[in-house]
Design a protein around this motif. Structure first.
Motif, mmCIF file in Angstrom:
data_model
loop_
_atom_site.group_PDB
_atom_site.id
_atom_site.type_symbol
_atom_site.label_atom_id
_atom_site.label_comp_id
_atom_site.label_asym_id
_atom_site.label_seq_id
_atom_site.Cartn_x
_atom_site.Cartn_y
_atom_site.Cartn_z
ATOM 1 N N CYS A 292 24.940 -69.742 0.913
ATOM 2 C CA CYS A 292 25.670 -70.016 2.169
ATOM 3 C C CYS A 292 26.627 -71.192 2.002
ATOM 4 O O CYS A 292 26.363 -72.139 1.266
ATOM 5 N N GLN A 293 27.767 -71.120 2.705
ATOM 6 C CA GLN A 293 28.742 -72.212 2.637
ATOM 7 C C GLN A 293 28.678 -73.120 3.861
ATOM 8 O O GLN A 293 29.426 -74.078 3.972
ATOM 9 N N GLY A 294 27.808 -72.793 4.793
ATOM 10 C CA GLY A 294 27.736 -73.582 6.028
ATOM 11 C C GLY A 294 26.862 -74.820 5.856
ATOM 12 O O GLY A 294 26.275 -75.054 4.798
ATOM 13 N N CYS B 61 23.829 -69.907 7.729
ATOM 14 C CA CYS B 61 24.588 -69.941 8.989
ATOM 15 C C CYS B 61 24.709 -68.547 9.587
ATOM 16 O O CYS B 61 24.976 -68.395 10.762
ATOM 17 N N GLN B 62 24.519 -67.524 8.786
ATOM 18 C CA GLN B 62 24.596 -66.113 9.194
ATOM 19 C C GLN B 62 25.992 -65.677 9.585
ATOM 20 O O GLN B 62 26.181 -64.595 10.124
ATOM 21 N N LYS B 63 27.011 -66.534 9.371
ATOM 22 C CA LYS B 63 28.348 -66.085 9.747
ATOM 23 C C LYS B 63 29.405 -66.344 8.678
ATOM 24 O O LYS B 63 30.527 -65.893 8.818
ATOM 25 N N CYS B 64 29.092 -67.097 7.626
ATOM 26 C CA CYS B 64 30.095 -67.284 6.572
ATOM 27 C C CYS B 64 30.197 -66.008 5.730
ATOM 28 O O CYS B 64 29.360 -65.112 5.834
ATOM 29 N N CYS C 138 26.938 -65.268 3.678
ATOM 30 C CA CYS C 138 25.823 -64.738 4.484
ATOM 31 C C CYS C 138 26.079 -63.279 4.852
ATOM 32 O O CYS C 138 25.194 -62.435 4.733
#
Ligand SMILES: [Zn+2]
Length: 320
Positions: A56-58, A63-66, A69
């Motif tokens: 993940c990059q968040g 983050c479930q949105k990057c 993810c």
């Protein structure tokens, strides 16, 4: 990575989670992990949060949105391979892994997650072994298994073993209550859950499984007061159905564990109010119950070694 925080909504397994999260924060990942433990206990759930949080990059991971993810969710992530099926894992399954791991570009980690690792063919296992013997760069393999003893010892010895134990019933009860807002249901289901969050959720969603388990319990109660011949006949009837046998043994284990708890709690007034799901078998002493629990475990072990199910089960019911 000081700003990284984690959001893993997982039932129990706090120590495992903490140590995996720390290894991400300190950038101290191991090349190979082996998640071992019974079915539906949370191995795959923890593994997915772990690998997502690595990629993940968040800042709140996952983050479930990057892009990472989302592409892991779609199983299209460039540096992540997830092999998750019930069939035997063949060398063809490994091709994508070998391809992705051989690509030179390297920003983050290359990760492979292999569920049901005990189903690897010899060829597939050997290709994993080759990776484990000469790991290159930032690469991580997570193997998941319910039957560690079926893996090559040379594979096991090169992995960091993470053993998943049953989640305390009180934690499961609390989580079930949060989901259902039904106190009685939460208490009933948690006592049937064998400490397995996955099973607890399945029971919450499908009440018919509860009925099935209750049927297995009344069957057991009939069985241990039955004549020897009837017990042997019962074994003959179920011996061909491997899935059923494993369900039966798990339910019997839960039954005797509950019985043991009930016995241990006698005399402790504060505990007496907590209701047990199963009635206490009158025939057995504490020592007897302990012996039966041990024997059921032994039977399960024999079955995992492919001993004839009929023989293994007969041995058990004869000792009732
Ligand atoms: Zn993300």
């Amino acid at each position: 990575m000081a700003n990284i925080k984690f959001n893993w909504p997982i039932w129990g397994h706090k120590r495992i989670i903490k140590s995996l999260q720390n290894s991400i924060l300190n950038d101290k990942l191991t090349h190979a992990y082996l998640f071992s433990g019974p079915p539906q206990i949370g191995k795959m759930t923890v593994a997915r949060y772990f690998l997502k949080s690595i990629q993940c990059q968040g800042n709140m991971r996952p983050c479930q949105k990057c892009e990472s993810c989302l592409s892991i969710e779609r199983n299209t992530h460039l540096d992540t391979v997830i092999i998750d099926h019930e069939n035997s894992i063949k060398i063809e399954d490994m091709r994508e892994l070998q391809h992705k791991f051989s690509l030179k570009h390297q920003v983050g980690y290359k990760i492979a997650l292999i569920n049901n690792a005990e189903n690897m063919t010899e060829e597939a296992a050997n290709s994993i072994l080759k990776f484990l013997e000469e790991p290159k760069g930032k690469a991580v393999i997570i193997l998941i298994t319910e039957a560690k003893q079926a893996l090559l010892p040379t594979i096991i010895s090169r992995c960091q073993i993470i053993k998943f134990l049953p989640v305390p019933i009180d934690i499961i009860k609390k989580e079930l209550y949060n989901l259902s807002k039904d106190k009685q249901k939460a208490s009933e289901i948690s006592s049937l859950s064998l400490g397995r969050p996955g099973l607890a959720r399945a029971l919450l969603e499908s009440p018919e499984i509860i009925k099935k388990q209750q049927k297995l319990v009344s069957q057991l109660e009939r069985l241990y007061s039955a004549r020897l011949l009837d017990r042997v006949n019962f074994v003959a009837k179920v011996a061909k159905d491997k899935a059923l046998i494993s369900e039966i043994l798990d339910t019997w284990l839960a039954y005797f564990r509950d019985s043991l708890l009930a016995l241990l709690r006698q005399g402790d007034l504060s505990m007496r109010q907590s209701k047990e799901r199963f009635p206490k078998p009158k025939k057995y002493s504490k020592k007897e119950i302990l012996r039966l629990i041990k024997q059921i475990y032994q039977t399960k072990l024999l079955l995992s070694w492919n001993v004839n199910p009929r023989l293994a089960l007969e041995n058990l019911v004869i000792s009732f």
